[in-house]
Design a protein around this motif. Structure first.
Motif, PDB file in Angstrom:
ATOM      1  N   GLN A  66       2.192  -8.426  -3.263  1.00  0.00           N
ATOM      2  CA  GLN A  66       2.180  -7.351  -4.117  1.00  0.00           C
ATOM      3  C   GLN A  66       3.298  -6.864  -5.211  1.00  0.00           C
ATOM      4  O   GLN A  66       3.809  -6.385  -3.940  1.00  0.00           O
ATOM      5  CB  GLN A  66       0.976  -6.379  -3.276  1.00  0.00           C
ATOM      6  N   PHE A  67       3.556  -6.790  -5.882  1.00  0.00           N
ATOM      7  CA  PHE A  67       4.755  -6.046  -6.799  1.00  0.00           C
ATOM      8  C   PHE A  67       4.172  -5.275  -7.246  1.00  0.00           C
ATOM      9  O   PHE A  67       3.038  -4.867  -7.910  1.00  0.00           O
ATOM     10  CB  PHE A  67       5.459  -7.026  -7.580  1.00  0.00           C
ATOM     11  N   GLN A  68       4.939  -3.902  -6.703  1.00  0.00           N
ATOM     12  CA  GLN A  68       4.901  -2.628  -7.822  1.00  0.00           C
ATOM     13  C   GLN A  68       6.590  -2.376  -8.797  1.00  0.00           C
ATOM     14  O   GLN A  68       7.179  -2.925  -7.783  1.00  0.00           O
ATOM     15  CB  GLN A  68       5.106  -1.294  -6.967  1.00  0.00           C
ATOM     16  N   ASN A  69       6.102  -2.767  -9.655  1.00  0.00           N
ATOM     17  CA  ASN A  69       7.632  -3.000 -10.900  1.00  0.00           C
ATOM     18  C   ASN A  69       7.956  -4.742 -10.385  1.00  0.00           C
ATOM     19  O   ASN A  69       7.775  -5.383  -9.862  1.00  0.00           O
ATOM     20  CB  ASN A  69       8.020  -2.043 -10.986  1.00  0.00           C
ATOM     21  N   ASN A  70       9.218  -4.517  -9.619  1.00  0.00           N
ATOM     22  CA  ASN A  70       9.843  -5.359  -9.612  1.00  0.00           C
ATOM     23  C   ASN A  70      10.268  -5.213  -7.530  1.00  0.00           C
ATOM     24  O   ASN A  70      10.590  -6.443  -7.118  1.00  0.00           O
ATOM     25  CB  ASN A  70      11.593  -5.617 -10.045  1.00  0.00           C
ATOM     26  N   GLY A  71       9.338  -4.656  -7.467  1.00  0.00           N
ATOM     27  CA  GLY A  71       9.992  -4.153  -6.040  1.00  0.00           C
ATOM     28  C   GLY A  71       8.123  -4.570  -4.712  1.00  0.00           C
ATOM     29  O   GLY A  71       7.505  -4.612  -5.668  1.00  0.00           O
ATOM     30  N   VAL A  72       8.711  -5.546  -4.093  1.00  0.00           N
ATOM     31  CA  VAL A  72       7.604  -5.504  -2.689  1.00  0.00           C
ATOM     32  C   VAL A  72       6.911  -4.805  -2.333  1.00  0.00           C
ATOM     33  O   VAL A  72       7.589  -3.728  -1.798  1.00  0.00           O
ATOM     34  CB  VAL A  72       7.621  -6.786  -2.486  1.00  0.00           C
ATOM     35  N   VAL A  73       5.016  -4.569  -2.450  1.00  0.00           N
ATOM     36  CA  VAL A  73       4.545  -3.266  -1.856  1.00  0.00           C
ATOM     37  C   VAL A  73       4.201  -4.207  -0.591  1.00  0.00           C
ATOM     38  O   VAL A  73       3.835  -3.479   0.722  1.00  0.00           O
ATOM     39  CB  VAL A  73       3.318  -3.071  -2.913  1.00  0.00           C
ATOM     40  N   ASP A  74       3.556  -5.375  -0.653  1.00  0.00           N
ATOM     41  CA  ASP A  74       2.825  -6.312   0.573  1.00  0.00           C
ATOM     42  C   ASP A  74       3.085  -7.379   0.106  1.00  0.00           C
ATOM     43  O   ASP A  74       2.352  -8.016  -0.538  1.00  0.00           O
ATOM     44  CB  ASP A  74       1.451  -5.268  -0.122  1.00  0.00           C
ATOM     45  N   ASP A  75       3.458  -8.012   1.571  1.00  0.00           N
ATOM     46  CA  ASP A  75       3.771  -9.554   1.942  1.00  0.00           C
ATOM     47  C   ASP A  75       3.063 -10.099   2.661  1.00  0.00           C
ATOM     48  O   ASP A  75       3.892 -11.083   3.465  1.00  0.00           O
ATOM     49  CB  ASP A  75       4.798 -10.169   1.416  1.00  0.00           C
ATOM     50  N   SER A  76       2.715  -8.969   3.345  1.00  0.00           N
ATOM     51  CA  SER A  76       2.030  -9.366   4.581  1.00  0.00           C
ATOM     52  C   SER A  76       0.958 -10.245   4.995  1.00  0.00           C
ATOM     53  O   SER A  76       1.424 -11.310   5.953  1.00  0.00           O
ATOM     54  CB  SER A  76       1.060  -7.985   5.566  1.00  0.00           C
ATOM     55  N   GLN A  77       0.520 -11.230   3.948  1.00  0.00           N
ATOM     56  CA  GLN A  77      -0.305 -12.277   3.986  1.00  0.00           C
ATOM     57  C   GLN A  77       1.073 -13.372   3.448  1.00  0.00           C
ATOM     58  O   GLN A  77      -0.168 -14.991   3.399  1.00  0.00           O
ATOM     59  CB  GLN A  77      -1.564 -11.986   3.819  1.00  0.00           C
ATOM     60  N   SER A 133      -3.174   1.904   2.738  1.00  0.00           N
ATOM     61  CA  SER A 133      -3.643  -0.111   3.205  1.00  0.00           C
ATOM     62  C   SER A 133      -2.712  -0.415   1.678  1.00  0.00           C
ATOM     63  O   SER A 133      -2.870  -1.524   0.890  1.00  0.00           O
ATOM     64  CB  SER A 133      -5.296  -0.293   2.537  1.00  0.00           C
ATOM     65  N   ASN A 134      -2.042   0.324   1.941  1.00  0.00           N
ATOM     66  CA  ASN A 134      -1.498   0.093   0.154  1.00  0.00           C
ATOM     67  C   ASN A 134      -1.823  -0.624  -0.928  1.00  0.00           C
ATOM     68  O   ASN A 134      -1.512  -1.229  -1.661  1.00  0.00           O
ATOM     69  CB  ASN A 134      -0.155  -1.511   0.642  1.00  0.00           C
ATOM     70  N   TYR A 135      -3.477   0.110  -1.139  1.00  0.00           N
ATOM     71  CA  TYR A 135      -3.805   0.625  -1.884  1.00  0.00           C
ATOM     72  C   TYR A 135      -4.480  -0.954  -2.396  1.00  0.00           C
ATOM     73  O   TYR A 135      -5.211  -1.590  -3.550  1.00  0.00           O
ATOM     74  CB  TYR A 135      -3.659   1.044  -3.494  1.00  0.00           C
ATOM     75  N   GLN A 136      -4.263  -2.004  -1.947  1.00  0.00           N
ATOM     76  CA  GLN A 136      -4.915  -3.281  -1.497  1.00  0.00           C
ATOM     77  C   GLN A 136      -6.057  -3.603  -1.817  1.00  0.00           C
ATOM     78  O   GLN A 136      -7.202  -2.421  -1.003  1.00  0.00           O
ATOM     79  CB  GLN A 136      -4.943  -3.948  -0.283  1.00  0.00           C
ATOM     80  N   LEU A 137      -6.425  -4.438  -2.285  1.00  0.00           N
ATOM     81  CA  LEU A 137      -8.841  -4.950  -2.890  1.00  0.00           C
ATOM     82  C   LEU A 137      -8.302  -5.453  -1.758  1.00  0.00           C
ATOM     83  O   LEU A 137      -7.670  -6.973  -1.283  1.00  0.00           O
ATOM     84  CB  LEU A 137      -8.549  -5.504  -4.314  1.00  0.00           C
ATOM     85  N   ILE A 138      -9.597  -5.595  -1.253  1.00  0.00           N
ATOM     86  CA  ILE A 138     -10.253  -5.994   0.022  1.00  0.00           C
ATOM     87  C   ILE A 138     -11.816  -7.124  -0.760  1.00  0.00           C
ATOM     88  O   ILE A 138     -12.021  -6.336  -1.444  1.00  0.00           O
ATOM     89  CB  ILE A 138     -10.731  -5.812   0.839  1.00  0.00           C
ATOM     90  N   TRP A 139     -11.850  -8.374  -0.608  1.00  0.00           N
ATOM     91  CA  TRP A 139     -13.051  -9.511  -1.758  1.00  0.00           C
ATOM     92  C   TRP A 139     -13.886  -9.548  -0.276  1.00  0.00           C
ATOM     93  O   TRP A 139     -13.263 -10.490   0.644  1.00  0.00           O
ATOM     94  CB  TRP A 139     -11.559 -10.727  -2.170  1.00  0.00           C
TER      95      TRP A 139
END
Lengths: 116, 113
Positions: free
Chosen positions: A48-59, B97-103
């Protein structure tokens, strides 16, 4: 309003080859998502990116997958080298922002990857 | 990765019947979204819910945000052939949760000929 554009629609590659997918989100959308959807399952967030920064790449399997969104607009997702289990549909989605409750994600048609 | 419990997994119904499906979670969500996915397409948003107890309709579709904030329901009235597809629920928590969508894993709707 134009939707989320993805290319290519389909890709067939041999295992150990490299592949790249491209996504152009809806204009003005700050948040961009890459999902992997294996047949018969729901989408699984890769990054998940917010603008050009990575917010979540845990998976994101970082040993073989990489993604970038250099100017905060278009994004590319790369797999190098591909494995058979990477066969899936890769969906790109975008939303106005990740924070606000009235934000919804809009999806592209996806790229169907087959690794043989 | 984390997923919601969505049921049923599939439904075989007659045209004209009403349809009900639901999603449950062990954690609280602030937003519930319902999507439909046709073959070869990305999911398309049907209904978005933002408050516990909220009931929202979109044509023949009605969805509810559960009071406990851990579940949501989607009903389709008087089903027609174009309702065939896979329906997904998705929940969004908050900053933790970083506002992540859980499916959810999806409910496949099939209309018997």
């Amino acid at each position: 309003e134009a939707g989320v554009a993805q290319s290519p629609r389909y890709k067939i590659i041999e295992k150990r080859q490299s592949v790249a997918f491209w996504c152009n989100p809806i204009s003005g959308h700050a948040t961009l998502y890459w999902y992997q959807q294996i047949l018969g399952q729901g989408p699984k967030l890769l990054i998940q990116f917010q603008n050009n920064g990575v917010v979540d790449d845990s998976q994101l399997p970082k040993d073989r997958f990489s993604a970038e969104r250099l100017k905060g607009v278009d994004s590319t997702l790369k797999i190098q080298p591909a494995k058979l289990e990477d066969s899936a549909v890769y969906l790109c989605a975008s939303s106005l922002d990740r924070v606000f409750a009235n934000t919804e994600a809009f999806f592209g048609q996806g790229t169907r990857l087959t690794v043989v | 990765g984390q997923q919601l419990n969505q049921s049923p997994q599939s439904m075989f119904i007659q045209e004209g019947e009403d349809v009900s499906m639901n999603c449950t979670s062990s954690s609280i969500f602030n937003t519930w979204l319902w999507y439909k996915q046709d073959p070869g397409e990305g999911p398309v948003l049907l209904i978005a819910l933002y408050k516990a107890g909220e009931l929202t309709s979109n044509g023949r579709l009605t969805a509810q945000f559960g009071i406990t904030r851990k579940d949501s329901f989607l009903n389709i009235s008087a089903s027609i052939p174009s309702d065939v597809g896979i329906y997904f629920c998705a929940g969004q928590a908050g900053l933790d949760s970083n506002y992540q969508l859980i499916w959810g894993a999806g409910t496949k709707l099939i209309i018997k000929p």
